[in-house]
Each structure stands twice: as structure tokens, then as C-alpha cells.
Design a protein around this motif. Structure first.
Motif, short mmCIF file in Angstrom:
data_model
loop_
_atom_site.label_atom_id
_atom_site.label_comp_id
_atom_site.label_asym_id
_atom_site.label_seq_id
_atom_site.Cartn_x
_atom_site.Cartn_y
_atom_site.Cartn_z
N HIS B 91 0.89 -1.16 0.00
CA HIS B 91 0.00 0.00 0.00
C HIS B 91 0.92 1.20 0.00
CE1 HIS B 91 -3.37 -2.58 0.96
NE2 HIS B 91 -2.56 -3.19 1.78
N PHE B 92 0.90 1.95 -1.09
CA PHE B 92 1.87 3.03 -1.25
C PHE B 92 1.82 3.96 -0.05
CE2 PHE B 92 0.72 2.54 -5.93
CZ PHE B 92 1.50 1.41 -6.02
N LEU B 93 2.99 4.31 0.44
CA LEU B 93 3.05 5.24 1.56
C LEU B 93 3.35 6.62 1.01
CD1 LEU B 93 4.86 3.00 4.15
CD2 LEU B 93 2.45 3.57 3.96
N GLN B 94 2.31 7.29 0.57
CA GLN B 94 2.48 8.59 -0.04
C GLN B 94 1.46 9.57 0.53
OE1 GLN B 94 1.81 7.36 -4.06
NE2 GLN B 94 3.96 6.81 -4.39
N VAL B 95 1.80 10.84 0.42
CA VAL B 95 0.87 11.88 0.82
C VAL B 95 0.17 12.37 -0.45
CG1 VAL B 95 0.59 14.10 1.93
CG2 VAL B 95 2.38 12.54 2.70
N HIS B 97 -1.78 14.67 -1.27
CA HIS B 97 -1.88 16.09 -1.60
C HIS B 97 -0.54 16.77 -1.81
CE1 HIS B 97 -6.21 16.62 -1.35
NE2 HIS B 97 -6.14 15.57 -0.54
N PHE B 98 0.52 16.03 -1.69
CA PHE B 98 1.84 16.58 -2.00
C PHE B 98 2.19 16.26 -3.45
CE2 PHE B 98 3.98 16.55 2.49
CZ PHE B 98 2.97 17.37 2.97
N GLN B 102 7.84 16.52 -3.67
CA GLN B 102 7.69 16.67 -2.22
C GLN B 102 7.66 15.31 -1.53
OE1 GLN B 102 4.15 19.10 -2.07
NE2 GLN B 102 5.31 20.93 -1.54
N GLU B 281 -19.53 14.34 -8.18
CA GLU B 281 -19.78 15.75 -7.87
C GLU B 281 -19.00 16.68 -8.77
OE1 GLU B 281 -18.59 14.85 -4.12
OE2 GLU B 281 -20.58 14.18 -3.50
#
Ligand SMILES: Nc1ncnc2c1ncn2[C@@H]1O[C@H](COP(=O)(O)OP(=O)(O)O)[C@@H](O)[C@H]1O
Ligand SMILES: [Mg+2]
Lengths: 312, 518
Positions: B91-95, B97-98, B102, B281
Motif C-alpha cells: 500500500h503506497f506510503l504517499q501523501v 496532496h503533496f 515533495q 460531484e
């Protein structure tokens, strides 16, 4: 004179902005690492009580402020310990600290002052005009003829904007609140980040409280914080957990507070309670309009456990 | 005396338990210099746990790690990175929204910490992209990127830190066959540059294709380590599954392609979806004009990279989400505004992807879970009163028939292991008279015997005339079970293949939006 009335109003707003900025920027900072603090009201009360008593006993406002900051740091440390180390629920611990603060603030005051007919008084914060800048028409008196805490809260907001978005430390802190496991896996110290922001947030909240007796009357009463701690939480959400918008929101909340006082003094038809309600109504209203776009840190309120599979 | 240089990395006597569960038992593993080392094992064998121990995420109960002949102590990922060990997690460990850059520089030593000027970092990343053939735009936001690119970002993250050993945990899960090939090329380039790679997978073909050395783990125990040239597929399979299943009867490891299904596909379809559209949406369709038929006695597979509208499509068919446009007919009747409950009553069963979240009530008992959905109908209840003896008997029957390992029908369902939980959910679905079975990733994360059992059940029901809609991220699974495969890309069905035309590269092209086949 329209002009001088505006200047007077605006500089009162700048006076009132301080507790909102300090408490919400503190809330925001801890939130950036995933810590959701709800004990603002309690910590502000303790800060007010400790700050007042410190200043009263020592005769120095600065010592009062320092002692208040220390009490806030202890509250922040306690929150971090129970949530980050013991992994207890952030909301429950936050509420517990609020109630503890509520009780302790009274207790301290009673212990030191006892029951007196004549309430003790401390001097209030003096305006410290900044040379040259305070001479600018209109802006000068509003921005540059204020007390040191007003300058401090403006500079703090600017610093936080720079720190969070333009330094690699800020990047690391924000990563902790967005995805602690990702941060951990690249060596960002998750627990340490949370401890630091919790302590700083506690100090800011206590300073927000200590400011209150020092700015207006120089006296301490039980109801001195008067819901500003809860408003700070709303304000932080409203500001989308970003220091820029929180600053703007603080101006608005402080503006409404001053207007409410004015209205009371001038005896406008509207009841005072109604005006006090406006910040809350505004919060609900703005949230309804923007809730899809307002972001909160993804791991806000969630504890991180390295070996647990659920905190992916 | 000749000095023999020590191997790059040795794990010795590693044991790890989670509460009462012993996930690793005295495991030894040696990684040589410049090799791609395949770590193979069924789900739950302990592969991830072992590598998480090496990476400092899990603290082992016993054992030591030796790097170039010297014992090292790894307390945290920080230490592992410091010793030149990098890991790409499943499970990729990424943020999200960065930006890419970054995410990559996060936590690394930057020369300009107080200014966060990322120009130099960006240049270095672009250089790495080139060198290892890993394309990615450094300034894109993670949230906007497809899975294949996010995977490359994860690898770049490790390379940026200058690792000597790169661990990849099931890296091919979300990739198209083309992306898998180019990943393998990148791995070979890394080895050519002097690195070693640990490649974790539960897929035999992948290790045979790319690895120099193969190790097999089963039930937390190390089984063997051999050069690829000295092993046969058969040996590896036998080692992986032990004596748990009969290989000659196996569906999963069948040497021959599945025989053509006997379904005649005459008569009206059981499920007939026309022009189904569901708009999010943000106004981009999540399901885009999908038309699809499933007949009695056939398995229709839906392929696609995860997140291309699979969940939304199924939820629209089940009435969990309301479609904006389109028709859904079930056994010749328009479902229209039928509630989800009504749809299930009419003979649709759904096995959701997220077993715990959407499949069961974790704190309810197995017996209670076994009648969910029919709990207000006879014979389980009459006049609103549950008939416990009948329910318990029913649950016990399912437990026996589906080999659900538990102490009894009164146990909490949430305590079942993944495989047993899925058996329960499938048992519940198949216990009622149904005409259509909808499955979403039915075997993800399950151990080999359970996968076998589920495949067997699905095939048998198809033979008995059940219509099956199988949505899966696992292309091998789809090609093994389906009579036809349709490919979902950005919410639209972009291709459609009959069993005789199945070709994983062709499907892979469609999965990445490159299609000229209608
Ligand atoms: N964080 C954890 N907490 C509890 N049990 C775990 C945890 N991680 C893995 N396990 C258990 O350890 C065993 C091995 O799991 P894992 O290493 O993930 O297997 P694999 O990667 O080979 O599929 C499984 O039974 C799994 O349920
Ligand atoms: Mg795994």
C-alpha cells in the motif's frame, strides 16, 4: 469624524484579535501533525489564571506570561503523552484536560487570593508604538501603536505561513498529519513531531488566555475566556487548517466581538446575546458553503501505531 | 587462505508474533550482491512481515540482521534507510496532496532546509527517471496520478536515498502487463548498477521471469532458497502449498487453459445493463455509458486498474448509488427505483471487495451474519421473531460445508481470518436461491487453499446455470475464470474479448486506455 471612528474601531479589533490568533494557530499547528485538540477553553482558563496570578504576585506581566506559557506547555505535554504514547482517544483526553483546566483555574485563584471583597488588580499591557511606522496615517495607529502581544500574534502568523509551506521542516510536519505511516517510513519522527506541536500549541493557547486579564480590565473573573476557546476550534475549521485563512478569520471574529460590545454600549435594538451568536452562525454558514473545498489534515484526530495494520 | 566476501545481507533466526499468532518462525534468508531475489509465498505466508522487520517497521521477537558481515540494529525505518535498505510497500506510503518531488524528498537530507528550494532535487529525480526508465512528472500531485505512476514514484523515493537493497512488496498488483514488463526492465538496470532487489510476490510466473534466486516462505517458515536455474515450477508450487491441496486437481496452478464453457447464451440475459451513467460531484462520470449483459451459466469478467469505476458500477447495479442515466434489467424486469433490498430479494447476491467494512457485522456472531439479508423471512424468522435453533443449524451447516475454521457458530465474525471470513460471505451468498452472483476481488489477500475453494465454487455454480459478474484487479484470475472479459477504463467499457481471444497484453492496452478494438 468618520475616519477617527474607523481607526478607533480597527485598533480595538487588533486588540481583540490576539486570543483568537494564538488559540487557533496553536490548534492548527497541532492539527498539521494529526493531533486534534479540544481543550482550548480549559487551557486558556488555566493560562488566564496562572498568568494573572503570576503577574499579580511578581508585579511583572512578562513573568505572568512566561508562567502561563509553562502551564500550557504542561497541558500540551500531557495531551501528547496520553494520545501519542499511550494511544488513548484524542477527543476524550482533550475533554478531560478541558474539565481539569476549568477546575484548576478556579482552584489556583482561590488558593492564592482567597475570598476578598476587593478583587486584586494588575496593570494592563501598554501600547508600544513602533518608531516611524506608527506615524503613518490610519495604518500607523491601527497596526503599529499596539501592545507587544498584538505584534507577536501577527508575526507568529507570518512565521507559521513561512514555516509550514516554505521549509522542509514544515513539509515533514504536514506529512505527519496527512499520512503518518508514509512519514515514518521515510524517517520523519512522528511521535516527536506530535509532542513538539502539542507543547507549542498548549503554550499558545495558555498565552491566549493570559492575555485576557492583561488587556482590558486588569482583573480576573471566572467567565473571562467566555467561549473563545470553543470559537477557536470553529475558526480553525473555517480557516481550512491553514495559517493564512485563520488570520483572516480571526479578524472577522474579533470584529464581531467588538461590534457586539459597541452595540451593547450604544444600546442598539439587537440583544447582546444575538450578536455574540454571530461568529457561531457565520461558522455554520461558511462551512455549509465550502465544506467540500475545506480540507482538514487526513489523519486529524487519529493516533498512529507503527505495528497496527489499520493505520495504513 | 582465500578470503570470501560475505553476502550483502543475512537475516538470521527471525521470529515475530502478533499476539498469539506466530507470523514468522526462525526464518533465515540470505541476499547476495547484485541479484534479484524472489520471495515467494501464498498470502499470509509472512513475506510482508519479514520485510517489515528488515525495514524497521516491526520489532522482531528474536533474530538478527547482518549487513556485509556485520550485525546491525534496525529500530526504525530511519535506521534501515541509513544502512541503505529501501522498501516499496504494497500500500503506497504517499501523501496524496503533496507533489511527486515533495513526496520523494520528504524526510531526506536537504541542502537547503530553510528555503525548500527543490530545483536541485527535481533535477536529481529527473536524472533517476532517465537512468532507470521510470517515467514520472516531478511536479504532478500524487492524487492525480494513475497507480502505475504512483508505483514508480515509490521506487524513485527509495532510489533517491541511494539504497543498496530495494525491497518491493507485491509491486505488480496494480500494474498492467506492459507496466510489469517495464518494471522488470528497471529492476534489471538497478542490478546492473550494483544494487540488489528483493521482489515479493505470490505469483509464480513473475519470479520465474525475472529473479536470479528464489526463496519460498510458507506459514511463517522458510522452505527453500535456490537459483532459478535449479528449480522447476512444479517444485516451487509444491513448496508453496505444501500438502494442503492436490495439485493435479488444482484450478489455480492448472497447466492447461480452462475448457470452453458450455453456456449456450440463448434466451434473454439475466442481467442487462444499458447506458448506465453515474456522475460524480466534479461532473466527470464515474460510470460512463456502460452497457453489459450477463447470461445464465456464464462468468463475465470486468478487468481494469483499480479505481476506474469498478466500485461505482457495482454499487449502481445494486442500487446503493443512484444512476443518473441508463437502465438495469434483471430477468427481464426493469429494476428502476427498486431498493437494494428488493434487488437482493429478487435473486442477486453481492460479495463486496472490502470484507470487513461492507461484508459483515464484525461484532455479531457467525450465526447472525449467516442470515443477514434474509433474517426477517422464514424459515429464519416468523412474525418478527428470530428462530434461533434453525439459524444456528443453518450456520453450522455452512461452517461444515465451506470448511470455515472457527470454534462455533456463536463466535464473533470479526475474529475470523480473511480466508474464513470470505468463506462465510460466499457461503451466505450461495445459500439462498440466486440467479446472479456479483463478486468484487473475491480472492484478494487470501491463502492458496481458500482461493482454490472459491474458484471451485464459482465454476460449479456457473455449471449449474448461475450468472456471474466478476470484477477483479487480478488479470490472471479473470483469464482463468471468465467466459468473456470487458475492460473498464475511466468508468467506460473500452473493450470486450471472448475467451478464445484472451491476451493479457491486449487487455493491458485496454486497461491503460489504449484501445482500437471494439
Ligand atoms: N500488523 C499485524 N497485526 C496482526 N497480524 C498481522 C499483522 N501483519 C501481519 N499479520 C499476520 O501475520 C501473518 C503474515 O502476514 P503477512 O506478512 O502480511 O503475509 P504475506 O505478506 O506473506 O501475505 C498473517 O497471518 C497476518 O494476518
Ligand atoms: Mg503481503
Amino acid at each position: 469624524m468618520q475616519n477617527s471612528q474607523f481607526v478607533q474601531f480597527a485598533s480595538l479589533v487588533m486588540l481583540a484579535i490576539v486570543p483568537y490568533i494564538l488559540a487557533s494557530q496553536g490548534t492548527m499547528l497541532a492539527g498539521q501533525t494529526g493531533l486534534f485538540i479540544v481543550s482550548q477553553e480549559g487551557v486558556m482558563l488555566v493560562g488566564a489564571s496562572v498568568g494573572f496570578l503570576g503577574a499579580f504576585l511578581s508585579g511583572s506581566l512578562l513573568i505572568g506570561l512566561l508562567l502561563a506559557a509553562l502551564s500550557g506547555a504542561i497541558a500540551g505535554l500531557a495531551l501528547a503523552y496520553f494520545t501519542t504514547t499511550l494511544k488513548l482517544d484524542q477527543f476524550v483526553i482533550g475533554l478531560a484536560i478541558f474539565f481539569l483546566g476549568l477546575g484548576l483555574s478556579n482552584l489556583f485563584f482561590k488558593l492564592v487570593v482567597g475570598v476578598t471583597l476587593q478583587p486584586p488588580i494588575i496593570p494592563t499591557l501598554k501600547a508600544v508604538p513602533i518608531p516611524l511606522l506608527s506615524q503613518i496615517p490610519i495604518l500607523g495607529p491601527i497596526l503599529f501603536r499596539q501592545n507587544l502581544m498584538v505584534y507577536f500574534s501577527i508575526l507568529l502568523s507570518l512565521f507559521l505561513i513561512y514555516f509550514l509551506y516554505y521549509t522542509s521542516w514544515g513539509l515533514s510536519l504536514r506529512a505527519v498529519g496527512e499520512n503518518p505511516k508514509a512519514a515514518d517510513s521515510v524517517g520523519v519522527p512522528v511521535a516527536r513531531s506530535r509532542y513538539i506541536t502539542a507543547i507549542v500549541a498548549g503554550m499558545l493557547m495558555a498565552l491566549a488566555g493570559a492575555y485576557l486579564p492583561m488587556v482590558y480590565t486588569g482583573s480576573y473573573t471566572d467567565g473571562i475566556v467566555n467561549g473563545r476557546g470553543w470559537l477557536a476550534i470553529a475558526l480553525t475549521f473555517l480557516g481550512g487548517w491553514s495559517p493564512h485563512l485563520i488570520f483572516v478569520g480571526s479578524l472577522f471574529f474579533a470584529g464581531v466581538e467588538i461590534l457586539a460590545l459597541r452595540a451593547q454600549v450604544l444600546g442598539v435594538g439587537l440583544p447582546y446575546q444575538f450578536l455574540r451568536m454571530i461568529p457561531y452562525l457565520a461558522t455554520i454558514f461558511v462551512m455549509l458553503l465550502t465544506y467540500k473545498r475545506l480540507r482538514t489534515p487526513a489523519f486529524l484526530g487519529l493516533n498512529y501505531d507503527r505495528e497496527s495494520r489499520t493505520s495504513i | 587462505m582465500k578470503q570470501v566476501s560475505p553476502p550483502l545481507l543475512q537475516l538470521q533466526g527471525i521470529s515475530k508474533s502478533f499476539g498469539p499468532l506466530l507470523a514468522l518462525k526462525d526464518v533465515n534468508l540470505t541476499i547476495q550482491h547484485r541479484e534479484i531475489h524472489g520471495l515467494l509465498g501464498g498470502n499470509g505466508a509472512g513475506k510482508t512481515t519479514l520485510m517489515n522487520v528488515l525495514f524497521g517497521l516491526y520489532k522482531p521477537n528474536a533474530g538478527q540482521v547482518i549487513l556485509r558481515g556485520q550485525t546491525i540494529h534496525i529500530q526504525s525505518p530511519r535506521d534501515a534507510i541509513h544502512h541503505g535498505i529501501g522498501m516499496v510497500h504494497q500500500h503506497f506510503l504517499q501523501v496524496p496532496h503533496f507533489t511527486v518531488v515533495q513526496n520523494i524528498v520528504l524526510g531526506s537530507r536537504l541542502h537547503n532546509r530553510p528555503t525548500l528550494n527543490l530545483t536541485r532535487a527535481t533535477e536529481r529525480i529527473q536524472d533517476l527517471c532517465q537512468r532507470f526508465g521510470l517515467e514520472a512528472d516531478p511536479n504532478a500531485h500524487i492524487i492525480d496520478l494513475p497507480m502505475g505512476v504512483r508505483q514508480r514514484v515509490e521506487i524513485l523515493k527509495a532510489l533517491y536515498r541511494g539504497v543498496d537493497v530495494l525491497i518491493l512488496d507485491e509491486p505488480t498488483t496494480n500494474l498492467t502487463p506492459q507496466e510489469v514488463d517495464s518494471l522488470f526492465e528497471s529492476l534489471q538496470r538497478m542490478v546492473a548498477e550494483g544494487m540488489s532487489v528483493v521482489f515479493i510476490t505470490h505469483k509464480l510466473r513473475e519470479v520465474m521471469q525475472v529473479c536470479d534466486t528464489i526463496s519460498v516462505l510458507r506459514a511463517g517458515e522458510h522452505q527453500l532458497t535456490l537459483p532459478r536455474t535449479q528449480v522447476s515450477e512444479e517444485l516451487i508450487v509444491r513448496t508453496m502449498v505444501g500438502s494442503d491441496i492436490d495439485l493435479d486437481e488444482s484450478i489455480l496452478f492448472a497447466a492447461t487453459a480452462p475448457q470452453e464453457s458450455s453456456s449456450s447464451r440463448t434466451g434473454p440475459p439475466v442481467l442487462d445493463v444499458q447506458g448506465l451513467t453515474l456522475t460524480a460531484e466534479s461532473n466527470t462520470p464515474q460510470v460512463d455509458d456502460v452497457s453489459l449483459q450477463v447470461h445464465a451459466g456464464e462468468i463475465v469478467g470486468i478487468a481494469g486498474v483499480a479505481g476506474n469505476g469498478q466500485q461505482e458500477l457495482l454499487e449502481a447495479v445494486l442500487g446503493i448509488r443512484t444512476a443518473d442515466r441508463g437502465q438495469i434489467r434483471f430477468q427481464n424486469e426493469e429494476l428502476g427505483h427498486c431498493s437494494t433490498r428488493d434487488r437482493l430479494r429478487r435473486g442477486i447476491a453481492y460479495v463486496p471487495e472490502d470484507r470487513v467494512q461492507d461484508g459483515i457485522l464484525p461484532t455479531a456472531t457467525i450465526a447472525q451474519n449467516s442470515i443477514l439479508g434474509v433474517h426477517d423471512r422464514p424459515p429464519y424468522s416468523q412474525h418478527g421473531i428470530l428462530k434461533w435453533p434453525i439459524i444456528t443449524q443453518h450456520a453450522q451447516h455452512l461452517i461444515a460445508e465451506y470448511h470455515i475454521q472457527t470454534q462455533g457458530a456463536g463466535q464473533q465474525a470479526g475474529n475470523l481470518s480473511g480466508g474464513n471470513l470470505q468463506r462465510l460471505i460466499l457461503a451466505r451468498a450461495l445459500a439462498q436461491p440466486i440467479q446472479l452472483l456479483i463478486l468484487h476481488n473475491p480472492t484478494s489477500g487470501l491463502d492458496i487453499p481458500t482461493v482454490e475453494q472459491i474458484y471451485r465454487q464459482i465454476r460449479q455454480r456457473r455449471q449449474e446455470g448461475l450468472a456471474v459478474l466478476l470484477v477483479s484487479d487480478d488479470l490472471d484470475e479473470l483469464m482463468l475464470l471468465s467466459d468473456r472479459i470487458a475492460v473498464l477504463y475511466r468508468g467506460a467499457l473500452v473493450g470486450h474479448l471472448q475467451q478464445k481471444d484472451f491476451d493479457k497484453y491486449e487487455i493491458g492496452r485496454m486497461m491503460s486506455g489504449v484501445y482500437n478494438h471494439v
